[in-house]
Design a protein around this motif. Structure first.
Motif, PDB file in Angstrom:
ATOM      1  N   ARG A  93     -63.405  37.682  69.322  1.00  0.00           N
ATOM      2  CA  ARG A  93     -63.572  36.455  70.080  1.00  0.00           C
ATOM      3  C   ARG A  93     -63.995  36.782  71.504  1.00  0.00           C
ATOM      4  N   GLN A 145     -62.481  32.627  74.813  1.00  0.00           N
ATOM      5  CA  GLN A 145     -61.683  32.116  73.701  1.00  0.00           C
ATOM      6  C   GLN A 145     -60.288  32.720  73.702  1.00  0.00           C
ATOM      7  N   ARG A 146     -60.255  34.030  73.950  1.00  0.00           N
ATOM      8  CA  ARG A 146     -58.953  34.698  73.936  1.00  0.00           C
ATOM      9  C   ARG A 146     -58.079  34.197  75.072  1.00  0.00           C
ATOM     10  N   GLN A 161     -58.033  31.241  76.301  1.00  0.00           N
ATOM     11  CA  GLN A 161     -57.789  29.810  76.252  1.00  0.00           C
ATOM     12  C   GLN A 161     -56.304  29.490  76.057  1.00  0.00           C
ATOM     13  N   THR A 193     -53.954  27.005  74.622  1.00  0.00           N
ATOM     14  CA  THR A 193     -53.933  25.844  73.731  1.00  0.00           C
ATOM     15  C   THR A 193     -52.846  24.878  74.187  1.00  0.00           C
ATOM     16  N   GLU A 198     -55.182  36.447  71.316  1.00  0.00           N
ATOM     17  CA  GLU A 198     -55.178  35.097  71.863  1.00  0.00           C
ATOM     18  C   GLU A 198     -54.039  34.971  72.854  1.00  0.00           C
ATOM     19  N   THR A 199     -54.168  34.017  73.739  1.00  0.00           N
ATOM     20  CA  THR A 199     -53.146  33.808  74.748  1.00  0.00           C
ATOM     21  C   THR A 199     -51.919  33.159  74.116  1.00  0.00           C
ATOM     22  N   THR A 200     -50.783  33.801  74.250  1.00  0.00           N
ATOM     23  CA  THR A 200     -49.551  33.226  73.732  1.00  0.00           C
ATOM     24  C   THR A 200     -48.720  32.720  74.906  1.00  0.00           C
TER      25      THR A 200
END
Ligand code: ZN
Length: 114
Positions: free
Chosen positions: A18, A22-23, A25, A27, A65-67
């Protein structure tokens, strides 16, 4: 000669990696969890009021991904000197705090997993 219009099928494979964007982002799920954890107060100085969901590490350093453990609710806005979001984005002290805090969050998350 007749020209047949054919839609190009979408690639079935997922993107190998990604993009940093995207990474990085955040959510709405991550945002909600972070807000819940903060209780509505800045996670660094404890001040209430205007909070922003701030990355604790540089976006391009996020691997998948961002946690919720990669972010903190901090007082902002980041463009204002003296706010915690500004501090962690632009000062060495702030960055050091962010890295430490992120480590704590991951440690805590691991512990709660059992
Ligand atoms: Zn603060």
């Amino acid at each position: 000669m007749e020209f047949e219009l054919r839609a190009v099928p979408k690639p079935k494979h997922k993107r190998f990696k990604r993009t940093a964007k995207q990474r990085g982002q955040i959510t709405s799920d991550v945002y909600d969890k972070a807000l819940e954890r903060s209780g509505g107060y800045c996670e660094r100085c404890g001040k209430g009021g205007y909070l922003e969901c701030a990355h604790l590490i540089r976006r391009w350093k996020v691997e998948v991904e961002t946690t919720v453990n990669d972010v903190a609710m901090l007082c902002g806005p980041s463009v204002n000197t003296g706010t915690c979001h500004n501090l962690i984005d632009y000062t060495a002290n702030g960055k050091a705090w962010a890295e430490k805090y992120r480590e704590q969050l991951y440690k805590r998350a691991k512990e709660s997993e059992g």
